[in-house]
Motif scaffolding. Structure first.
Motif, short mmCIF file in Angstrom:
data_model
loop_
_atom_site.label_atom_id
_atom_site.label_comp_id
_atom_site.label_asym_id
_atom_site.label_seq_id
_atom_site.Cartn_x
_atom_site.Cartn_y
_atom_site.Cartn_z
N GLY A 5 11.35 -3.00 -0.46
CA GLY A 5 10.85 -1.69 -0.05
C GLY A 5 9.83 -1.78 1.06
O GLY A 5 9.87 -0.99 2.02
N GLU A 6 8.90 -2.73 0.94
CA GLU A 6 7.88 -2.90 1.97
C GLU A 6 8.51 -3.32 3.30
O GLU A 6 8.17 -2.80 4.37
CB GLU A 6 6.86 -3.94 1.53
N TYR A 7 9.42 -4.28 3.23
CA TYR A 7 10.10 -4.77 4.43
C TYR A 7 10.85 -3.61 5.10
O TYR A 7 10.73 -3.39 6.31
CB TYR A 7 11.07 -5.90 4.05
N ASN A 8 11.61 -2.88 4.30
CA ASN A 8 12.39 -1.77 4.84
C ASN A 8 11.51 -0.68 5.45
O ASN A 8 11.87 -0.08 6.47
CB ASN A 8 13.31 -1.18 3.78
N ALA A 9 10.37 -0.41 4.84
CA ALA A 9 9.46 0.61 5.38
C ALA A 9 8.94 0.20 6.76
O ALA A 9 8.87 1.02 7.67
CB ALA A 9 8.29 0.84 4.41
N MET A 175 -1.14 -5.98 5.96
CA MET A 175 -2.13 -5.03 6.48
C MET A 175 -1.97 -3.64 5.86
O MET A 175 -2.71 -2.73 6.20
CB MET A 175 -2.00 -4.95 8.00
N GLY A 176 -1.00 -3.49 4.95
CA GLY A 176 -0.78 -2.21 4.30
C GLY A 176 0.02 -1.22 5.14
O GLY A 176 0.01 -0.03 4.88
N PHE A 177 0.70 -1.71 6.14
CA PHE A 177 1.48 -0.87 7.04
C PHE A 177 2.86 -0.65 6.46
O PHE A 177 3.41 -1.55 5.86
CB PHE A 177 1.58 -1.57 8.41
#
Length: 181
Positions: A5-9, A175-177
């Protein structure tokens, strides 16, 4: 932690920016030689390192913008590798978007394979180390380019661009991006 999910975002944000710039500029980047794309990535990585050391930016773009730029230039490099430098300069927007998606999917698959073997070690790394690894990969790419793409035992250009892309995604995740953007 949801790596997928993080990668895709992160990729969704980068791809959206890439598509918008393609609408504004077309595929003007097709005019660039691979060595020039490498140098663009180098400039961005060098700037990140300078900002990490000096802690002050005198122009508007911050580290996040530079990591996003690295991701998109790495995708451009991967597309250029496939199409060659002498091909059609004006690509169809849908073809360009499909190529972007294809290159990112290949790179994400590589990341999942490495994540399996390394146990997501990147989560314990410093962002500054990721910057240094990107710079090291750039030096490798420049050497391979200077050798006209020939290597004796080393991975080639595509693998290095994929690694740089993945390190830039990891840095942005740490970095929370894009949640904090």
């Amino acid at each position: 932690m949801n790596t997928t999910g993080e990668y895709n975002a992160v990729i969704d944000f980068c791809k959206d920016l890439f598509i918008k710039k393609t609408k504004d500029y077309g595929t003007a980047w097709r005019i660039m030689r691979l060595t020039s794309i490498t140098d663009q990535i180098f400039i961005k990585a060098k700037r990140i390192r300078t900002l990490e050391v000096k802690k002050v930016s005198k122009v508007g773009e911050d580290i996040v913008d530079e990591f996003v730029g690295i991701i998109n230039y790495c995708v451009i490099a991967l597309i250029q590798l496939e199409l060659g430098e002498d091909g059609e300069e004006n690509l169809d927007p849908r073809q360009t978007e499909n190529s972007y998606t294809e290159k990112v999917n290949e790179t994400r698959d590589l990341m999942f394979a490495k994540n399996h073997d390394y146990g997501e070690a990147w989560r314990d790394m410093r962002i500054s180390s990721m910057t240094d690894l990107i710079l090291m990969k750039l030096h490798r790419v420049k050497q391979i380019e200077d050798n006209q793409g020939k290597t004796l035992v080393s991975e080639g250009l595509a693998a290095n661009y994929q690694d740089m892309l993945n390190y830039a995604v990891f840095a942005l995740i740490k970095m929370g991006f894009p949640a904090n953007n």
